[in-house]
Design a protein around this motif. Structure first.
Motif, PDB file in Angstrom:
ATOM      1  N   GLN A  37     -10.832  -4.662  -5.370  1.00  0.00           N
ATOM      2  CA  GLN A  37      -9.506  -4.142  -5.061  1.00  0.00           C
ATOM      3  C   GLN A  37      -8.564  -4.468  -6.205  1.00  0.00           C
TER       4      GLN A  37
ATOM      5  N   SER B  47      -3.178  -3.308  -1.765  1.00  0.00           N
ATOM      6  CA  SER B  47      -4.162  -3.109  -2.835  1.00  0.00           C
ATOM      7  C   SER B  47      -4.836  -1.748  -2.661  1.00  0.00           C
ATOM      8  N   TYR B  48      -5.722  -1.457  -3.600  1.00  0.00           N
ATOM      9  CA  TYR B  48      -6.519  -0.226  -3.560  1.00  0.00           C
ATOM     10  C   TYR B  48      -7.973  -0.603  -3.809  1.00  0.00           C
TER      11      TYR B  48
ATOM     12  N   ILE C 133       2.160   1.739  -3.425  1.00  0.00           N
ATOM     13  CA  ILE C 133       1.102   2.226  -4.320  1.00  0.00           C
ATOM     14  C   ILE C 133       0.964   3.743  -4.164  1.00  0.00           C
TER      15      ILE C 133
ATOM     16  N   GLY D 194       0.805  -1.207   0.000  1.00  0.00           N
ATOM     17  CA  GLY D 194       0.000   0.000   0.000  1.00  0.00           C
ATOM     18  C   GLY D 194       0.843   1.263   0.000  1.00  0.00           C
TER      19      GLY D 194
ATOM     20  N   PHE E 145      -8.432   9.513  -7.070  1.00  0.00           N
ATOM     21  CA  PHE E 145      -7.676   8.744  -6.090  1.00  0.00           C
ATOM     22  C   PHE E 145      -8.083   9.169  -4.685  1.00  0.00           C
TER      23      PHE E 145
ATOM     24  N   ASN F 139      -8.570   4.667   0.524  1.00  0.00           N
ATOM     25  CA  ASN F 139      -8.901   3.386  -0.109  1.00  0.00           C
ATOM     26  C   ASN F 139      -7.680   2.496  -0.303  1.00  0.00           C
ATOM     27  N   VAL F 140      -6.519   2.951   0.161  1.00  0.00           N
ATOM     28  CA  VAL F 140      -5.304   2.142   0.066  1.00  0.00           C
ATOM     29  C   VAL F 140      -5.307   1.118   1.199  1.00  0.00           C
TER      30      VAL F 140
END
Length: 174
Positions: A139, A31-32, A8, A5, A22, A26-27
């Motif tokens: 995700q 994953s996102y 990312i 994360g 973005f 949500n991270v």
């Protein structure tokens, strides 16, 4: 190797991964979480011929939700435009969504490096299920490639909204 994360976040800041809009909240650890868009595409015919362009209907989901019928295929899209020229994306349902009996992809969970657009999701509910526009449904994970990269330039590049199959473009008249 899968990105964490924190990586990312870093890659989005460096513009090596696009997620638009973005939301930092949500991270996840690796994953996102992405959201489902406001409309669904449904095939009209009971039999679909891959050599012809299928007839579809576009259905807007009301804010009060939309009930998916069990064992019927619906196409949806992500709210977010996502992609990367540096990492290979894969996606899956959030585990909370999977526990509702909703498949968000039937077999196409690997994206191509170089694709940029809204992702089309293949929704297939095991039971009748109400979904809502904008809900966090899946995700996306990002993987570092090994070897020379050829960027995607295919028939789905830049997709916006739920995109029906374009497999008919693969057939030649003979």
């Amino acid at each position: 190797m899968i990105l964490t994360g924190k990586q990312i976040l870093s890659e989005v800041a460096l513009r090596r991964i696009t997620i638009d809009p973005f939301l930092p909240e949500n991270v996840n650890p690796n994953s996102y979480n992405f959201r489902i868009g406001p409309s669904l595409r449904v095939y009209r015919d009971r039999i679909i011929d891959p050599r012809t362009r299928p007839a579809t209907d576009l259905v807007a989901m009301p804010e009060s939700g939309f009930v998916l019928e069990a064992h019927r295929l619906y196409l949806a899209s992500t709210v977010e435009v996502m992609g990367s020229d540096y990492y290979a994306p894969t996606f899956a349902a959030r585990s909370s969504v999977a526990r509702l009996g909703l498949f968000i992809n039937l077999s196409a969970s690997l994206g191509d490096i170089g694709y940029l657009g809204q992702w089309t999701l293949q929704l297939f509910p095991a039971t009748n299920l109400r979904i809502y526009p904008g809900m966090e449904i899946g995700q996306i994970m990002w993987w570092k490639p090994l070897g020379e990269v050829d960027l995607y330039h295919g028939k789905y590049q830049g997709s916006s909204g739920p995109c029906a199959t374009r497999i008919h473009h693969d057939f030649t008249i003979g």
